[in-house]
Every structure is written in structure tokens, then in C-alpha cells.
Write a protein that holds these residues in place. Structure first.
Motif, PDB file in Angstrom:
ATOM      1  N   GLU A 104      11.067  -6.059 -56.197  1.00 20.62           N
ATOM      2  CA  GLU A 104      11.823  -6.730 -57.268  1.00 20.62           C
ATOM      3  C   GLU A 104      11.481  -6.126 -58.623  1.00 20.62           C
ATOM      4  O   GLU A 104      12.366  -5.895 -59.449  1.00 20.62           O
ATOM      5  CB  GLU A 104      11.498  -8.226 -57.274  1.00 20.62           C
ATOM      6  N   LEU A 105      10.190  -5.859 -58.842  1.00 21.55           N
ATOM      7  CA  LEU A 105       9.765  -5.246 -60.097  1.00 21.55           C
ATOM      8  C   LEU A 105      10.366  -3.846 -60.233  1.00 21.55           C
ATOM      9  O   LEU A 105      10.821  -3.462 -61.316  1.00 21.55           O
ATOM     10  CB  LEU A 105       8.237  -5.190 -60.165  1.00 21.55           C
ATOM     11  N   ALA A 106      10.394  -3.096 -59.143  1.00 20.08           N
ATOM     12  CA  ALA A 106      10.994  -1.757 -59.167  1.00 20.08           C
ATOM     13  C   ALA A 106      12.477  -1.834 -59.509  1.00 20.08           C
ATOM     14  O   ALA A 106      12.995  -1.002 -60.275  1.00 20.08           O
ATOM     15  CB  ALA A 106      10.791  -1.055 -57.828  1.00 20.08           C
ATOM     16  N   GLN A 107      13.172  -2.836 -58.985  1.00 19.28           N
ATOM     17  CA  GLN A 107      14.594  -3.020 -59.281  1.00 19.28           C
ATOM     18  C   GLN A 107      14.804  -3.359 -60.757  1.00 19.28           C
ATOM     19  O   GLN A 107      15.735  -2.858 -61.394  1.00 19.28           O
ATOM     20  CB  GLN A 107      15.182  -4.113 -58.388  1.00 19.28           C
ATOM     21  N   LEU A 108      13.943  -4.193 -61.310  1.00 23.64           N
ATOM     22  CA  LEU A 108      14.028  -4.542 -62.733  1.00 23.64           C
ATOM     23  C   LEU A 108      13.798  -3.301 -63.589  1.00 23.64           C
ATOM     24  O   LEU A 108      14.554  -3.040 -64.535  1.00 23.64           O
ATOM     25  CB  LEU A 108      13.021  -5.638 -63.076  1.00 23.64           C
ATOM     26  N   ARG A 109      12.767  -2.531 -63.267  1.00 25.07           N
ATOM     27  CA  ARG A 109      12.500  -1.307 -64.033  1.00 25.07           C
ATOM     28  C   ARG A 109      13.669  -0.330 -63.947  1.00 25.07           C
ATOM     29  O   ARG A 109      14.036   0.309 -64.928  1.00 25.07           O
ATOM     30  CB  ARG A 109      11.229  -0.640 -63.528  1.00 25.07           C
ATOM     31  N   GLY A 147      25.599 -12.394 -76.476  1.00 24.94           N
ATOM     32  CA  GLY A 147      25.998 -13.765 -76.191  1.00 24.94           C
ATOM     33  C   GLY A 147      26.770 -13.811 -74.888  1.00 24.94           C
ATOM     34  O   GLY A 147      26.912 -12.801 -74.190  1.00 24.94           O
ATOM     35  N   ASP A 148      27.277 -14.981 -74.582  1.00 34.69           N
ATOM     36  CA  ASP A 148      28.025 -15.154 -73.342  1.00 34.69           C
ATOM     37  C   ASP A 148      29.425 -14.551 -73.397  1.00 34.69           C
ATOM     38  O   ASP A 148      30.078 -14.446 -72.375  1.00 34.69           O
ATOM     39  CB  ASP A 148      28.136 -16.644 -73.002  1.00 34.69           C
ATOM     40  N   GLY A 149      29.895 -14.152 -74.567  1.00 35.98           N
ATOM     41  CA  GLY A 149      31.268 -13.680 -74.724  1.00 35.98           C
ATOM     42  C   GLY A 149      31.650 -12.511 -73.851  1.00 35.98           C
ATOM     43  O   GLY A 149      32.570 -12.609 -73.045  1.00 35.98           O
ATOM     44  N   ALA A 150      30.990 -11.405 -73.988  1.00 37.47           N
ATOM     45  CA  ALA A 150      31.336 -10.201 -73.208  1.00 37.47           C
ATOM     46  C   ALA A 150      30.074  -9.379 -73.029  1.00 37.47           C
ATOM     47  O   ALA A 150      29.757  -8.526 -73.839  1.00 37.47           O
ATOM     48  CB  ALA A 150      32.399  -9.393 -73.932  1.00 37.47           C
ATOM     49  N   ARG A 151      29.349  -9.656 -71.958  1.00 41.07           N
ATOM     50  CA  ARG A 151      28.113  -8.908 -71.717  1.00 41.07           C
ATOM     51  C   ARG A 151      28.449  -7.640 -70.945  1.00 41.07           C
ATOM     52  O   ARG A 151      29.181  -7.687 -69.954  1.00 41.07           O
ATOM     53  CB  ARG A 151      27.118  -9.756 -70.933  1.00 41.07           C
ATOM     54  N   PRO A 152      27.867  -6.506 -71.357  1.00 38.46           N
ATOM     55  CA  PRO A 152      28.075  -5.266 -70.598  1.00 38.46           C
ATOM     56  C   PRO A 152      27.473  -5.386 -69.204  1.00 38.46           C
ATOM     57  O   PRO A 152      26.507  -6.110 -68.979  1.00 38.46           O
ATOM     58  CB  PRO A 152      27.309  -4.219 -71.413  1.00 38.46           C
ATOM     59  N   LYS A 153      28.058  -4.670 -68.251  1.00 39.90           N
ATOM     60  CA  LYS A 153      27.589  -4.717 -66.865  1.00 39.90           C
ATOM     61  C   LYS A 153      26.122  -4.295 -66.764  1.00 39.90           C
ATOM     62  O   LYS A 153      25.377  -4.831 -65.957  1.00 39.90           O
ATOM     63  CB  LYS A 153      28.462  -3.838 -65.973  1.00 39.90           C
ATOM     64  N   ALA A 154      25.708  -3.340 -67.589  1.00 38.73           N
ATOM     65  CA  ALA A 154      24.313  -2.884 -67.545  1.00 38.73           C
ATOM     66  C   ALA A 154      23.362  -4.021 -67.914  1.00 38.73           C
ATOM     67  O   ALA A 154      22.281  -4.148 -67.332  1.00 38.73           O
ATOM     68  CB  ALA A 154      24.106  -1.695 -68.475  1.00 38.73           C
ATOM     69  N   LEU A 155      23.755  -4.864 -68.851  1.00 34.98           N
ATOM     70  CA  LEU A 155      22.928  -6.014 -69.221  1.00 34.98           C
ATOM     71  C   LEU A 155      22.929  -7.044 -68.095  1.00 34.98           C
ATOM     72  O   LEU A 155      21.892  -7.625 -67.773  1.00 34.98           O
ATOM     73  CB  LEU A 155      23.424  -6.628 -70.527  1.00 34.98           C
ATOM     74  N   ASP A 156      24.072  -7.235 -67.454  1.00 31.16           N
ATOM     75  CA  ASP A 156      24.130  -8.154 -66.308  1.00 31.16           C
ATOM     76  C   ASP A 156      23.253  -7.667 -65.162  1.00 31.16           C
ATOM     77  O   ASP A 156      22.659  -8.475 -64.446  1.00 31.16           O
ATOM     78  CB  ASP A 156      25.572  -8.338 -65.833  1.00 31.16           C
ATOM     79  N   ARG A 157      23.143  -6.329 -64.982  1.00 33.05           N
ATOM     80  CA  ARG A 157      22.259  -5.799 -63.926  1.00 33.05           C
ATOM     81  C   ARG A 157      20.794  -6.110 -64.244  1.00 33.05           C
ATOM     82  O   ARG A 157      20.019  -6.431 -63.345  1.00 33.05           O
ATOM     83  CB  ARG A 157      22.473  -4.297 -63.755  1.00 33.05           C
ATOM     84  N   VAL A 158      20.427  -6.031 -65.521  1.00 32.90           N
ATOM     85  CA  VAL A 158      19.067  -6.406 -65.927  1.00 32.90           C
ATOM     86  C   VAL A 158      18.858  -7.889 -65.652  1.00 32.90           C
ATOM     87  O   VAL A 158      17.846  -8.285 -65.072  1.00 32.90           O
ATOM     88  CB  VAL A 158      18.818  -6.072 -67.411  1.00 32.90           C
ATOM     89  N   PHE A 159      19.813  -8.712 -66.039  1.00 29.74           N
ATOM     90  CA  PHE A 159      19.689 -10.158 -65.833  1.00 29.74           C
ATOM     91  C   PHE A 159      19.556 -10.489 -64.343  1.00 29.74           C
ATOM     92  O   PHE A 159      18.784 -11.355 -63.960  1.00 29.74           O
ATOM     93  CB  PHE A 159      20.881 -10.896 -66.426  1.00 29.74           C
ATOM     94  N   ALA A 160      20.327  -9.807 -63.497  1.00 24.79           N
ATOM     95  CA  ALA A 160      20.279 -10.067 -62.059  1.00 24.79           C
ATOM     96  C   ALA A 160      18.921  -9.691 -61.464  1.00 24.79           C
ATOM     97  O   ALA A 160      18.506 -10.263 -60.452  1.00 24.79           O
ATOM     98  CB  ALA A 160      21.387  -9.299 -61.344  1.00 24.79           C
ATOM     99  N   ALA A 161      18.215  -8.755 -62.082  1.00 25.52           N
ATOM    100  CA  ALA A 161      16.917  -8.311 -61.565  1.00 25.52           C
ATOM    101  C   ALA A 161      15.753  -9.155 -62.092  1.00 25.52           C
ATOM    102  O   ALA A 161      14.622  -8.990 -61.644  1.00 25.52           O
ATOM    103  CB  ALA A 161      16.698  -6.833 -61.923  1.00 25.52           C
TER     104      ALA A 161
END
Length: 171
Positions: A104-109, A147-161
Motif C-alpha cells: 500500500e505504501l509503495a502504491q501511495l509513493r 476542492g471537490d469541484g474538479a479534481r484531476p485524476k492524478a490527485l484522485d489516484r493519490v487519494f485512492a492510495a
């Protein structure tokens, strides 16, 4: 005379002012020397220097979440060794600790070090979302505010990890 590197008291104050202005919906001004700083190269470097692994006791990433219908003020700290601390609330904060698995840590990094995340602007303007959350992500001496308006996919990938299912939005 040797110059010391790192965040100074002035730097901390500037970051705090920028976050406070952002929370009010205002754009903080650029530092006086930012507009006057000439570029030394017309071609940006395509290869980033290798990142040093953070020590076990150093914060790898910090995520602060504020807003929402209930008015949350939460903080998630993930350390270099996978430990994390979640603090929820201001008046009588609840604190929870845990540890991410190595995978999980590797995925976050991987998400944090991706070129796509590096391309996310410091301020992501997705418009006003009433009762939405504001996220302040600090990683590798860089702060991203969204904000919640329009998050880039790259930021969503960080959030998911992130541990515990993403940024700490609960009360």
C-alpha cells in the motif's frame, strides 16, 4: 557565508497565509521575487533528480481536509515507514494511528511520484461546491490545494492510495 536550506519562519507564515486565503476563496499573491525571477533555461529538464527515501520518522505526505456540511477540520500524516496518524476535529480532536502495508505504501509513493501528479497545478480551481471539501496536500516541499469541484485524476489516484479509504472527510 553559507546559506541554510529549508523552511524558515517567513516561509511557514507565507504558506499559512496562502492556505488561509484559499480557505476564504481568495488567491494569495505571488512572492515579490517570484515574478521577477528569470528563467535560466528555455528548455525544462525532462529528468527529475532521484528522490531520497524519507526517514521512517519523516512525514511522507500530509493531507488536511476542511469544510463539508459538518465543517470538518481533519489531518492525515503518513510517515516514511508507512505509519500514519489521523486527527479529526479541532475542539476535542480524536486521534487514530495505524500502519500501511508495504504494498500500500509503495502504491501511495507511486501515485505521488508520478509525472501526472507532478503536473497537477498548485491550485486546482474546480469552481465553488457549496458544502464541499477543501484538500491541502503537502508532499516533497510542494503544496496542492483542491476542492471537490474538479479534481484531476492524478490527485484522485493519490487519494485512492491513502490509508483508511482516502482523505479524512468524516467527523
Amino acid at each position: 557565508m553559507r546559506r541554510r536550506r529549508g523552511v524558515t519562519g517567513v516561509g511557514v507564515a507565507a504558506i499559512a497565509a496562502a492556505v488561509a486565503l484559499t480557505a476564504c476563496g481568495e488567491q494569495p499573491p505571488l512572492p515579490p521575487d517570484a515574478a521577477a525571477t528569470p528563467t535560466t533555461s528555455a528548455t525544462p529538464s525532462t529528468s527529475a533528480p532521484p528522490k531520497a527515501e524519507p526517514r521512517a520518522d519523516e512525514v511522507l505526505v500530509e493531507v488536511n481536509v476542511s469544510g463539508g456540511l459538518a465543517g470538518v477540520a481533519n489531518q492525515l500524516l503518513v510517515y516514511g515507514d508507512g505509519r500514519y496518524t489521523l486527527r479529526q476535529g479541532l475542539t476535542s480532536p480524536r486521534r487514530r494511528e495505524g500502519r500501511m502495508k508495504p504494498a500500500e505504501l509503495a502504491q501511495l509513493r507511486k501515485a505521488l511520484e508520478s509525472p501526472q501528479y507532478a503536473a497537477v497545478p498548485a491550485r486546482v480551481d474546480g469552481g465553488v461546491v457549496h458544502d464541499g471539501f477543501q484538500y491541502v496536500v503537502s508532499y516533497d516541499h510542494r503544496v496542492v490545494v483542491a476542492g471537490d469541484g474538479a479534481r484531476p485524476k492524478a490527485l484522485d489516484r493519490v487519494f485512492a492510495a491513502l490509508p483508511e479509504g482516502g482523505p479524512p472527510t468524516g467527523t
